[in-house]
Design a protein around this motif. Structure first.
Motif, PDB file in Angstrom:
ATOM      1  N   SER A   1      42.274  18.121 -24.488  1.00 60.15           N
ATOM      2  CA  SER A   1      43.446  17.304 -23.877  1.00 60.15           C
ATOM      3  C   SER A   1      43.241  17.022 -22.121  1.00 60.15           C
ATOM      4  N   PRO A   2      43.191  16.248 -21.970  1.00 61.06           N
ATOM      5  CA  PRO A   2      43.042  16.155 -20.249  1.00 61.06           C
ATOM      6  C   PRO A   2      44.219  16.981 -19.438  1.00 61.06           C
ATOM      7  N   HIS A   3      43.822  17.778 -18.473  1.00 60.38           N
ATOM      8  CA  HIS A   3      44.625  18.407 -17.697  1.00 60.38           C
ATOM      9  C   HIS A   3      44.062  19.061 -16.548  1.00 60.38           C
ATOM     10  N   ALA A   4      44.501  19.530 -15.625  1.00 64.83           N
ATOM     11  CA  ALA A   4      44.168  20.164 -14.681  1.00 64.83           C
ATOM     12  C   ALA A   4      44.741  21.586 -14.110  1.00 64.83           C
ATOM     13  N   VAL A   5      43.714  22.623 -13.810  1.00 60.29           N
ATOM     14  CA  VAL A   5      44.255  24.085 -13.737  1.00 60.29           C
ATOM     15  C   VAL A   5      44.106  24.244 -11.905  1.00 60.29           C
ATOM     16  N   ILE A   6      45.180  24.489 -11.570  1.00 61.34           N
ATOM     17  CA  ILE A   6      45.120  24.908 -10.167  1.00 61.34           C
ATOM     18  C   ILE A   6      45.327  26.369 -10.161  1.00 61.34           C
ATOM     19  N   ALA A   7      44.267  27.076  -9.784  1.00 61.46           N
ATOM     20  CA  ALA A   7      44.284  28.631  -9.874  1.00 61.46           C
ATOM     21  C   ALA A   7      45.000  29.173  -8.393  1.00 61.46           C
ATOM     22  N   ILE A   8      46.013  29.912  -8.795  1.00 58.13           N
ATOM     23  CA  ILE A   8      46.825  30.813  -7.648  1.00 58.13           C
ATOM     24  C   ILE A   8      46.106  32.261  -7.528  1.00 58.13           C
ATOM     25  N   VAL A   9      45.811  32.512  -6.429  1.00 60.38           N
ATOM     26  CA  VAL A   9      44.883  33.719  -6.246  1.00 60.38           C
ATOM     27  C   VAL A   9      45.770  34.442  -5.247  1.00 60.38           C
ATOM     28  N   GLU A  10      45.790  36.030  -5.086  1.00 63.23           N
ATOM     29  CA  GLU A  10      45.954  36.853  -4.081  1.00 63.23           C
ATOM     30  C   GLU A  10      45.124  37.815  -3.648  1.00 63.23           C
ATOM     31  N   ASP A  11      45.240  38.648  -2.666  1.00 65.96           N
ATOM     32  CA  ASP A  11      44.259  39.695  -2.370  1.00 65.96           C
ATOM     33  C   ASP A  11      42.910  38.926  -1.852  1.00 65.96           C
TER      34      ASP A  11
END
Length: 217
Positions: A68-78
């Motif tokens: 299924s078409p979707h986009a992931v935006i990764a949220i990172v810390e450190d």
């Protein structure tokens, strides 16, 4: 344009803050318990996925396989560079630090929906260089050095000013950054790459985290 956005973060307050910021511009924000099922019924959606523990990375890999078409935006810390590089290679389209402003978050979603990849400059540079595992910051190398010398996670936490639980989580993230799973493997990798002096035997791992009860990092 109204878009369905899933916010996957361990802190309810963070989820609420993001939901408020995105709802104000017309997006439909949800916090699905089953993200895989959610993307299947929400084509064209955006997933904001905070990457902290091993399960978050597994979810990212599984989302990559969804048709299924979707986009992931990764949220990172450190360590944004190491985690950002790994996130892109695991399937994230864009990467942002966890502390970005509401405006930056909104612009990142808009650009991602337009088919662009939004990355911190240092992450883009690391990807362009082909570096598999960027050298961790000096502070984290010092953690590995202390572990190699026999320090416990409780001792590291006290010296660094973290709780023992937070220290364990940070060490697990560090292990993931350099491509290993245990303390022993992390020390061996660090020595092999010349990050630590090759002196003294590495401590034996006694659990999944390489320490007592599997939680001493």
């Amino acid at each position: 344009m109204t878009v369905h956005v899933a916010v996957l973060d361990p802190l309810p307050m963070y989820q609420q803050g993001v939901a408020t910021a995105l709802s104000e511009i017309g997006h439909i924000v949800e916090t699905p318990e089953n993200p895989l099922a959610w993307v299947r019924r929400s084509p064209g959606a955006v997933v904001l996925l905070t990457l902290i523990v091993h399960g978050d990375w597994e979810l990212l890999s599984r989302l990559r396989l969804e048709r299924s078409p979707h986009a992931v935006i990764a949220i990172v810390e450190d360590d944004v560079v190491a985690l950002g590089v790994r996130a892109v290679r695991a399937g994230a389209r864009s990467v942002i630090p966890r502390h970005v402003t509401d405006e930056t978050l909104r612009r990142t979603i808009e650009a991602t929906l337009d088919g662009q990849a939004v990355l911190p400059a240092k992450v883009a540079a690391a990807l362009a260089s082909g570096e598999q595992h960027p050298v961790p910051p000096a502070e984290r190398l010092e953690w590995l050095h202390q572990l190699a010398e026999g320090a416990t996670v409780a001792q590291l936490a006290q010296r660094a000013g973290y709780s023992e639980r937070a220290m364990f989580r940070l060490l697990q993230a560090l292990y993931q950054e350099i491509g290993v799973r245990t303390r022993l493997e992390a020390i061996m990798q660090a020595r092999d790459r010349g990050w630590l002096p090759r002196v003294g035997p590495a401590p034996a791992a006694t659990g999944p985290g390489g320490g007592r009860g599997g939680r001493s990092g």
